[in-house]
Design a protein around this motif. Structure first.
Motif, PDB file in Angstrom:
ATOM      1  N   ALA A 120      -6.036  32.733  15.633  1.00  0.00           N
ATOM      2  CA  ALA A 120      -7.219  33.604  15.625  1.00  0.00           C
ATOM      3  C   ALA A 120      -8.367  32.801  15.016  1.00  0.00           C
ATOM      4  CB  ALA A 120      -6.938  34.879  14.837  1.00  0.00           C
ATOM      5  N   SER A 121      -9.478  33.464  14.744  1.00  0.00           N
ATOM      6  CA  SER A 121     -10.610  32.794  14.117  1.00  0.00           C
ATOM      7  C   SER A 121     -10.215  32.293  12.729  1.00  0.00           C
ATOM      8  CB  SER A 121     -11.804  33.744  14.001  1.00  0.00           C
ATOM      9  OG  SER A 121     -11.499  34.795  13.093  1.00  0.00           O
ATOM     10  N   ILE A 122     -10.937  31.284  12.243  1.00  0.00           N
ATOM     11  CA  ILE A 122     -10.611  30.716  10.929  1.00  0.00           C
ATOM     12  C   ILE A 122     -10.711  31.768   9.813  1.00  0.00           C
ATOM     13  CG2 ILE A 122     -11.381  29.052   9.187  1.00  0.00           C
ATOM     14  CD1 ILE A 122     -11.913  27.092  11.445  1.00  0.00           C
ATOM     15  N   PRO A 123     -11.742  32.625   9.770  1.00  0.00           N
ATOM     16  CA  PRO A 123     -11.774  33.648   8.707  1.00  0.00           C
ATOM     17  C   PRO A 123     -10.563  34.578   8.747  1.00  0.00           C
ATOM     18  CG  PRO A 123     -13.939  33.423   9.696  1.00  0.00           C
ATOM     19  CD  PRO A 123     -13.015  32.621  10.550  1.00  0.00           C
ATOM     20  N   LEU A 124     -10.139  34.996   9.953  1.00  0.00           N
ATOM     21  CA  LEU A 124      -8.976  35.870  10.058  1.00  0.00           C
ATOM     22  C   LEU A 124      -7.701  35.142   9.623  1.00  0.00           C
ATOM     23  CD1 LEU A 124      -9.251  38.036  13.313  1.00  0.00           C
ATOM     24  CD2 LEU A 124      -8.911  38.826  10.967  1.00  0.00           C
ATOM     25  N   MET A 125      -7.570  33.881  10.047  1.00  0.00           N
ATOM     26  CA  MET A 125      -6.404  33.086   9.660  1.00  0.00           C
ATOM     27  C   MET A 125      -6.332  32.940   8.147  1.00  0.00           C
ATOM     28  SD  MET A 125      -4.544  32.013  12.276  1.00  0.00           S
ATOM     29  CE  MET A 125      -3.801  30.475  11.734  1.00  0.00           C
ATOM     30  N   ALA A 126      -7.464  32.644   7.542  1.00  0.00           N
ATOM     31  CA  ALA A 126      -7.495  32.446   6.087  1.00  0.00           C
ATOM     32  C   ALA A 126      -7.173  33.750   5.355  1.00  0.00           C
ATOM     33  CB  ALA A 126      -8.864  31.919   5.661  1.00  0.00           C
ATOM     34  N   SER A 127      -7.699  34.870   5.863  1.00  0.00           N
ATOM     35  CA  SER A 127      -7.446  36.150   5.201  1.00  0.00           C
ATOM     36  C   SER A 127      -5.984  36.549   5.298  1.00  0.00           C
ATOM     37  CB  SER A 127      -8.337  37.251   5.793  1.00  0.00           C
ATOM     38  OG  SER A 127      -7.947  37.570   7.116  1.00  0.00           O
ATOM     39  N   TYR A 128      -5.302  36.126   6.354  1.00  0.00           N
ATOM     40  CA  TYR A 128      -3.881  36.415   6.508  1.00  0.00           C
ATOM     41  C   TYR A 128      -3.032  35.481   5.653  1.00  0.00           C
ATOM     42  CZ  TYR A 128       0.749  36.907   8.678  1.00  0.00           C
ATOM     43  OH  TYR A 128       2.092  37.097   8.888  1.00  0.00           O
ATOM     44  N   TRP A 129      -3.298  34.165   5.730  1.00  0.00           N
ATOM     45  CA  TRP A 129      -2.394  33.188   5.136  1.00  0.00           C
ATOM     46  C   TRP A 129      -2.638  32.913   3.657  1.00  0.00           C
ATOM     47  CZ3 TRP A 129       2.120  32.061   6.875  1.00  0.00           C
ATOM     48  CH2 TRP A 129       2.389  32.123   8.238  1.00  0.00           C
ATOM     49  N   ASN A 130      -3.870  32.951   3.186  1.00  0.00           N
ATOM     50  CA  ASN A 130      -4.112  32.590   1.781  1.00  0.00           C
ATOM     51  C   ASN A 130      -3.320  33.448   0.797  1.00  0.00           C
ATOM     52  OD1 ASN A 130      -5.700  30.227   1.576  1.00  0.00           O
ATOM     53  ND2 ASN A 130      -7.533  31.342   2.220  1.00  0.00           N
ATOM     54  N   PRO A 131      -3.308  34.784   0.939  1.00  0.00           N
ATOM     55  CA  PRO A 131      -2.496  35.576   0.006  1.00  0.00           C
ATOM     56  C   PRO A 131      -0.997  35.286   0.129  1.00  0.00           C
ATOM     57  CG  PRO A 131      -4.130  36.952   1.108  1.00  0.00           C
ATOM     58  CD  PRO A 131      -4.119  35.647   1.821  1.00  0.00           C
ATOM     59  N   ILE A 132      -0.540  34.988   1.344  1.00  0.00           N
ATOM     60  CA  ILE A 132       0.887  34.694   1.544  1.00  0.00           C
ATOM     61  C   ILE A 132       1.277  33.399   0.852  1.00  0.00           C
ATOM     62  CG2 ILE A 132       2.633  34.059   3.265  1.00  0.00           C
ATOM     63  CD1 ILE A 132       1.317  36.060   5.177  1.00  0.00           C
ATOM     64  N   ILE A 133       0.488  32.339   1.045  1.00  0.00           N
ATOM     65  CA  ILE A 133       0.888  31.062   0.440  1.00  0.00           C
ATOM     66  C   ILE A 133       0.681  31.069  -1.071  1.00  0.00           C
ATOM     67  CG2 ILE A 133       0.543  29.767   2.571  1.00  0.00           C
ATOM     68  CD1 ILE A 133      -1.997  28.616   1.407  1.00  0.00           C
ATOM     69  N   ALA A 134      -0.266  31.895  -1.565  1.00  0.00           N
ATOM     70  CA  ALA A 134      -0.407  32.045  -3.021  1.00  0.00           C
ATOM     71  C   ALA A 134       0.848  32.699  -3.597  1.00  0.00           C
ATOM     72  CB  ALA A 134      -1.649  32.861  -3.357  1.00  0.00           C
ATOM     73  N   TYR A 135       1.352  33.717  -2.905  1.00  0.00           N
ATOM     74  CA  TYR A 135       2.570  34.405  -3.349  1.00  0.00           C
ATOM     75  C   TYR A 135       3.764  33.449  -3.286  1.00  0.00           C
ATOM     76  CZ  TYR A 135       6.508  37.667  -3.357  1.00  0.00           C
ATOM     77  OH  TYR A 135       7.696  38.306  -3.644  1.00  0.00           O
ATOM     78  N   VAL A 136       3.914  32.744  -2.166  1.00  0.00           N
ATOM     79  CA  VAL A 136       5.048  31.824  -2.000  1.00  0.00           C
ATOM     80  C   VAL A 136       4.995  30.710  -3.041  1.00  0.00           C
ATOM     81  CG1 VAL A 136       6.075  30.103  -0.441  1.00  0.00           C
ATOM     82  CG2 VAL A 136       5.416  32.361   0.431  1.00  0.00           C
ATOM     83  N   SER A 137       3.806  30.197  -3.325  1.00  0.00           N
ATOM     84  CA  SER A 137       3.658  29.160  -4.349  1.00  0.00           C
ATOM     85  C   SER A 137       4.119  29.671  -5.704  1.00  0.00           C
ATOM     86  CB  SER A 137       2.193  28.709  -4.436  1.00  0.00           C
ATOM     87  OG  SER A 137       1.771  28.080  -3.249  1.00  0.00           O
ATOM     88  N   GLU A 138       3.707  30.891  -6.041  1.00  0.00           N
ATOM     89  CA  GLU A 138       4.074  31.472  -7.335  1.00  0.00           C
ATOM     90  C   GLU A 138       5.581  31.679  -7.441  1.00  0.00           C
ATOM     91  OE1 GLU A 138       3.862  35.828  -9.440  1.00  0.00           O
ATOM     92  OE2 GLU A 138       2.160  35.232  -8.183  1.00  0.00           O
ATOM     93  N   LYS A 139       6.181  32.253  -6.404  1.00  0.00           N
ATOM     94  CA  LYS A 139       7.600  32.600  -6.455  1.00  0.00           C
ATOM     95  C   LYS A 139       8.510  31.368  -6.356  1.00  0.00           C
ATOM     96  CE  LYS A 139       7.436  37.059  -6.929  1.00  0.00           C
ATOM     97  NZ  LYS A 139       8.015  37.729  -8.123  1.00  0.00           N
ATOM     98  N   SER A 140       8.084  30.366  -5.616  1.00  0.00           N
ATOM     99  CA  SER A 140       8.930  29.181  -5.403  1.00  0.00           C
ATOM    100  C   SER A 140       8.742  28.117  -6.472  1.00  0.00           C
ATOM    101  CB  SER A 140       8.628  28.566  -4.034  1.00  0.00           C
ATOM    102  OG  SER A 140       7.309  28.036  -4.003  1.00  0.00           O
ATOM    103  N   GLY A 141       7.583  28.151  -7.140  1.00  0.00           N
ATOM    104  CA  GLY A 141       7.250  27.070  -8.065  1.00  0.00           C
ATOM    105  C   GLY A 141       6.828  25.802  -7.349  1.00  0.00           C
TER     106      GLY A 141
END
Length: 291
Positions: free
Chosen positions: A46-67
């Motif tokens: 999708a557009s870059i703003p939509l992609m960022a709005s979808y993925w940024n919270p996910i990878i922030a969560y995964v980073s936190e949980k995985s270390g």
């Protein structure tokens, strides 16, 4: 004018303090350097703003949980993003661009996928289009996301080539870009990923007709580079797979799915890559320009 000087005792005190400060800084530097940050690149669906709005919270969560620290790296188009992967500038991907025989030699490992209803490569026209069959596309402009889009470009275009239907290929940069050209009347038809065409239609209140549809396929794969240590890949995999089991993780997924127009149950599950046999088979019979 004579230069001011410190008494010897004061000078020695200043030097000791400076030495202590530099020593502490030197001790801190290796710790900072050891914090590895892995680039994560999802295919531009999708557009870059939509992609960022979808993925940024996910990878922030995964980073936190995985270390394991992940950072989003997106190109302007899906082809640009895949070029980062091939240039070894990326460590984790969400993609189906790496299943050709040549690219499988790069050693990317599937560890998960997004659980959604089956997807299809399709060729569509607006609901009010006079075009009713593929043969009527002869000589017309047809939009596709980009040359790397396996489901939305290679599958549909291979179908047109197999039927000897000559069209003028127009690339939109991503799925939203191609669909915008379709609904604005700039092209007669569009090659799409069914999931993305449906979500775009929901977001933009559009209607379309399907002229051709491929067999069912699985959604894109989560993959890790051969360079990523196994312990880091496993930690990231666990965080993705368990995300929907955590109320906070589930809320992030549901919010992202709503923004992107995905079905509410979309979440990540484990995969060993065997589900992508259909992608691999495509390359065995695909026209040479699409391999």
């Amino acid at each position: 004018m004579p230069r001011a000087t410190l008494p010897d005792a004061a000078r020695r005190t200043v030097l000791r303090q400076l030495g202590s400060t530099l020593g502490l800084a030197a001790l801190g530097t290796p710790a900072l350097a050891q914090e590895k940050v892995y680039n994560f690149s999802p295919v531009n669906q999708a557009s870059i703003p939509l992609m960022a709005s979808y993925w940024n919270p996910i990878i922030a969560y995964v980073s936190e949980k995985s270390g394991v620290k992940l950072a989003l790296k997106l190109g302007r188009t899906s082809a640009d993003t895949t070029s980062y992967v091939l240039a070894q500038e990326v460590d984790f991907v969400f993609s189906n661009h790496l299943f050709s025989p040549e690219r499988e030699q790069l050693g990317w490992r599937v560890f998960g996928r997004r659980q959604t209803p089956p997807i299809h490569g399709q060729i569509i026209v607006p609901a009010d289009s006079p075009i009713r069959e593929l043969a009527q596309l002869e000589g017309k402009d047809v939009a596709f996301p980009g040359p790397e889009a396996l489901v939305a470009y290679k599958f549909p275009y291979a179908q047109l080539l197999s039927r000897k239907i000559n069209v003028r290929v127009v690339f939109g940069g991503n799925m939203d870009g191609a669909l915008t050209q379709l609904y604005s009347g700039k092209v007669a038809a569009c090659g799409v990923n069914s999931q993305l065409a449906e979500s775009h239609a929901r977001r933009e209140s559009k209607a379309y007709r399907v002229l051709w549809s491929s067999d069912a396929l699985h959604d894109l794969a989560l993959m890790a580079s051969a360079r990523v240590p196994d312990k880091d890949m496993q930690a990231v995999a666990r965080a993705f797979v368990n995300m929907h089991k955590d109320p906070r993780g589930l809320a992030i997924l549901e919010q992202g799915s709503q923004a992107l127009g995905l079905s509410g149950e979309a979440h990540f599950i484990a995969s060993d890559g065997s589900e992508y046999a259909a992608y691999r088979r495509f390359y065995q019979s695909a026209p040479a320009p699409l391999r």
